[in-house]
Design an enzyme around this catalytic site. Structure first.
Site, mmCIF file in Angstrom:
data_model
loop_
_atom_site.group_PDB
_atom_site.id
_atom_site.type_symbol
_atom_site.label_atom_id
_atom_site.label_comp_id
_atom_site.label_asym_id
_atom_site.label_seq_id
_atom_site.Cartn_x
_atom_site.Cartn_y
_atom_site.Cartn_z
ATOM 1 C CG PHE A 1 -0.364 0.430 2.506
ATOM 2 C CD1 PHE A 1 -0.546 1.722 2.968
ATOM 3 C CD2 PHE A 1 0.378 -0.445 3.293
ATOM 4 C CE1 PHE A 1 -0.018 2.149 4.173
ATOM 5 C CE2 PHE A 1 0.907 -0.033 4.497
ATOM 6 C CZ PHE A 1 0.719 1.267 4.948
ATOM 7 C CE LYS A 2 3.657 1.284 4.821
ATOM 8 N NZ LYS A 2 4.923 1.009 5.469
ATOM 9 C CG ASP A 3 4.142 0.516 -4.347
ATOM 10 O OD1 ASP A 3 5.292 0.945 -4.172
ATOM 11 O OD2 ASP A 3 3.871 -0.690 -4.505
ATOM 12 C CB THR B 1 8.132 2.677 4.339
ATOM 13 O OG1 THR B 1 6.849 2.795 4.927
ATOM 14 C CG2 THR B 1 8.650 4.072 4.022
#
Length: 813
Positions: A118-120, A159
């Protein structure tokens, strides 16, 4: 504009670019928008926004937080569109209903970006923002004028990879990512360290947790000289742009479900199903974005904090106390429990400070008071490992958030069950979210069935392919890695890696001692400060000693022959009057040279030993607790008593007493010392050593501990800035007052034991105490308190102020 959570006023507020490039505010706080706009109304916007593409919804949101004078409409739209063109799914973050699952749980897949996490979603946007900022001439709206930056971040696994893929190859950016060695999955490490672009630098911190790595990053950002020299920028979720970017998928997922149900035209919100979100939570950034989305007007249901066994947030929701767990060993890092969901193996959730600030503003009704509360809470967390919020803040938190905690066994069982039931493979973080959602479904009063039944959306924060160890533990047979891992992850195995390794112990030690004075600096500053203080305050010491030397007598009566005195003094004023009459002003400075030498040398010893002992007793954050501060002070007092105080104060006392004789014998310091040693041996200048050690130990323990603890509070009050000299003087004076009344009896005994005839009158210090009590009463133990109080009030202020000013001047040269 954006302000710090710890700023007393909005005068230090900054624009969007400055907030993004600065990352962490200079006072250690996090940037929050001064106003959270209500930008979405279901009745007005639902139908239109439900038909938009992902990047278009993102633009509609971001435009309210990014001023047009900093980024134009066309530039912002292109940045957003470019950021989400790298995702493999056309919907970017689709909501799915796995297999034959017939319950109310939906999965929001956030892992279709370049690194499958999800950090993308945030870091593709942040990377393109940095590229935009650095590719144009700096506008007048920003204080950042450098055209090259060094991005520094810490990662618990995802991250780092997302930041590296978002920034690799950027010509004006160097990226440095710290990760705790051995505490991220092998796939995560391979993904990060196999990126060999010249601008990418991976650092493995051995013996560390994510919290240790994050603390190193915070220290670097807190060092303004270092930060400005290397143009540091942040990519961790402390960066506001990341939180902003993550709000988008709450809007998109909510509207996609509403559209699926055919309710986008509904004007009566009460007829909409309640859509709750279960968010696997570590550093609190992902669920914080949901909080902001709700504040913007999106009618989300419950926000469920789903934690693993590192459950500081769950415990806070339960109790209102935010407390680090105790470590089972001497290493604080051991307090972090190793789980199958390593991105959530975090002791302190940094972003929680942001939401606490918002709730504190509502509770106190004043922004300045809220920021002061945040400063205190964060200082308490650092010094004692915990803080407790007012009930009003806790109730607001509970109104927005529910919480659950899930252990390793439940995580593995959930992966196994969902695969067996639906064929869908959960990653371990998503499994924590699923278990939490299932528990919440069982809470009494929830409507989980029917056409308007509640929906539980679980955020799938990463591909299961990034955590094969957990997946194979749950599903040991019938599944191959390539069955659930994206092709790029399968192909990266065996690629060459590049990283450097450091140890957390070296970094912590360097950090804890970086601002400590050297031994030479402590000695030099202590001696100079001590000499100045002794010279200024000596008349009070002279008066105090005269009063303590005399025994019980009536006013005007000649003292006993053993005291050799010409007169019995009635009080401090009488001592000054008689001395000036008989010996002039210089009579008040009899013995000064001995005291200056002693005070200068003892101050050098005191600060050298005190600083070194504090360094030995400090915790990993460089902090020293009250009890440890007292131990350091006691050790400093004992050393100065033996090395410096006893001989010089014995000589001083005998010189003062000699002046009272009808025919004084000593012509000065050197002459008097020679006679004392000739007549009494070397022990003649070590009279009362026991009481001196006791007094000095008590003096230093009380005075330095009181000063140290008050100065810690002032450091928090001044938000990490230099404490003004007048404030240092004030707390030094208060420390002196406290010291006088707690140690006065020892000072009286010390003086009596150093008198010329002490060996004839007293067997030892205990006998001296008994005789003094019998002959003069209990108040005799506080003789000379008034002049000593005067001296120590000024002494405390003078010596500490001079010491720190001398240290500052030494460092300048």
């Amino acid at each position: 504009m954006y302000r710090s959570t710890r700023a007393a006023s909005s005068t230090t507020a900054v624009g969007f670019e400055d907030a993004v490039r600065t990352g962490l505010a200079t006072d250690g706080g996090l940037f929050v928008p001064e106003q959270v706009p209500s930008l979405f109304s279901f009745e007005k916007h639902a139908k239109e926004w439900a038909s938009l593409e992902y990047h278009q919804v993102a633009f509609n949101i971001f435009r309210h937080f990014v001023p047009t004078e900093e980024v134009s409409d066309s530039d912002l739209f292109e940045i957003v569109k470019k950021s989400y063109s790298t995702f493999s799914h056309p919907k970017v973050t689709p909501v799915v209903k796995p297999g034959s699952h017939d319950g109310n749980i939906r999965i929001l897949e956030l892992h279709h970006g370049p690194t499958f996490a999800f950090k993308d979603v945030a870091l593709q946007f942040v990377g393109n923002l940095f590229d935009f900022f650095l590719s144009r001439p700096p506008p007048p709206t920003t204080s950042h004028k450098s055209t090259r930056i060094a991005v520094l971040g810490a990662t618990s696994g995802d991250t780092g990879g997302a930041a590296i893929y978002g920034l690799r190859g950027k010509r004006n950016v160097d990226v440095f990512i710290l990760h705790p060695k051995g505490r991220i999955s092998s796939v995560q490490e391979q993904q990060m360290t196999s990126v060999l672009d010249a601008n990418v630098h991976n650092v493995a911190v051995d013996g560390a947790t994510f919290d240790d790595c994050q603390e190193i990053v915070k220290v670097c950002f807190g060092d303004l000289e270092f930060k400005n020299k290397y143009s540091l920028a942040a990519v961790n979720s402390i960066n506001w742009a990341r939180i902003l970017a993550q709000t988008t998928y709450y809007f998109v997922s909510y509207l996609s479900l509403i559209k699926e149900l055919g309710l986008e035209d509904e004007k009566d919100i009460s007829k909409l199903p309640r859509i709750n979100y279960s968010v696997p939570t570590g550093n609190f950034g992902d669920i914080l974005a949901a909080y902001y989305a709700k504040r913007m007007g999106l009618p989300l249901g419950d926000l469920i904090i789903a934690t693993n066994s590192n459950d500081i947030l769950h415990r806070f929701i339960e109790t209102g106390i935010y407390e680090k767990p105790s470590s089972p060993s001497a290493n604080p890092s051991d307090a972090v429990k190793i789980t199958h969901s390593p991105a959530m193996d975090i002791l302190v959730s940094s972003n929680f400070e942001r939401v606490l600030w918002h709730f504190a503003v509502q509770h106190f009704g004043d922004v300045g008071e809220a920021s002061a509360a945040i400063c205190k809470w964060m200082a308490d967390l650092k010094s004692v490992g915990r803080f407790q919020v007012p009930d009003g803040v806790l109730q607001q938190t509970r109104a927005f958030f529910k919480s659950q905690t899930v252990d390793n066994t439940e995580t593995i069982e959930s992966i196994r069950k969902w695969y067996n039931d639906t064929g869908y493979v959960l990653d371990p973080h998503t499994a924590v979210g699923v278990v939490s959602a299932e528990r919440e479904n069982r809470v009494e009063g929830r409507n989980v069935s029917g056409p308007l039944g509640e929906i539980m959306v679980v955020l799938a924060t990463a591909s299961p392919g990034k955590f094969p160890e957990a997946v194979f533990e749950a599903i040991p047979q019938g599944l191959k890695y390539e069955d659930f891992a994206p092709v790029p992850l399968v192909l990266q195995a065996g690629l060459p890696k590049r990283m450097v390794t450091v140890t957390v112990h070296e970094n912590d030690r360097d950090r804890a001692t970086a601002d400590k004075p050297t031994a030479f600096q402590s000695i030099a500053a202590g001696m100079i400060a001590g000499g100045i203080e002794a010279t200024i305050t000596y008349p009070t010491e002279f008066v105090k000693t005269q009063l303590q030397l005399q025994g019980k007598a009536t006013p005007g009566q000649q003292a006993s022959s053993t005291m050799h005195a010409t007169k019995h003094f009635t009080g401090p004023i009488d001592v000054i009057r008689v001395t000036l009459k008989q010996h002039g002003v210089f009579g008040l400075y009899r013995g000064l040279s001995a005291l200056v030498i002693g005070t200068a040398s003892k101050a050098g010893v005191r600060f050298l030993v005190f600083d070194q002992m504090k360094a030995l007793l400090a915790d990993k954050d460089g902090k020293v607790s009250g009890p440890r501060m007292m131990v350091a002070g006691l050790g400093a007092g004992v050393m100065e008593a033996v090395i410096a105080v006893t001989p010089t104060e014995t000589i001083k006392t005998k010189l003062i007493q000699d002046q009272n004789l009808l025919k004084p014998r000593f012509k000065g310091l050197i002459h008097g010392t020679r006679i004392i040693i000739a007549e009494q041996g070397i022990l003649g200048i070590y009279q009362g050593v026991t009481t001196v050690i006791a007094r000095q130990g008590a003096n230093s323990a009380v005075r330095l501990a009181a000063y140290g603890m008050m100065r810690e509070k002032l450091t928090v009050r001044y938000e990490g800035k230099s404490v003004p000299a007048y404030a240092t003087f004030g707390i030094g004076a208060i420390a002196g007052i406290i010291t006088v009344y707690t140690t006065m009896p020892l000072d009286v005994l010390k003086t009596k034991m150093q008198a010329t005839d002490a060996r004839q009158r007293y067997k030892n210090s205990a006998d001296c105490a008994v005789q003094t009590f019998k002959d003069e009463g209990v108040l005799a133990f506080w003789k000379g308190a008034t002049p000593r109080l005067g001296r120590l009030i000024f002494s405390g202020g003078i010596v500490f102020t001079c010491y720190e000013e001398v240290i500052r001047l030494i460092r300048l040269f």
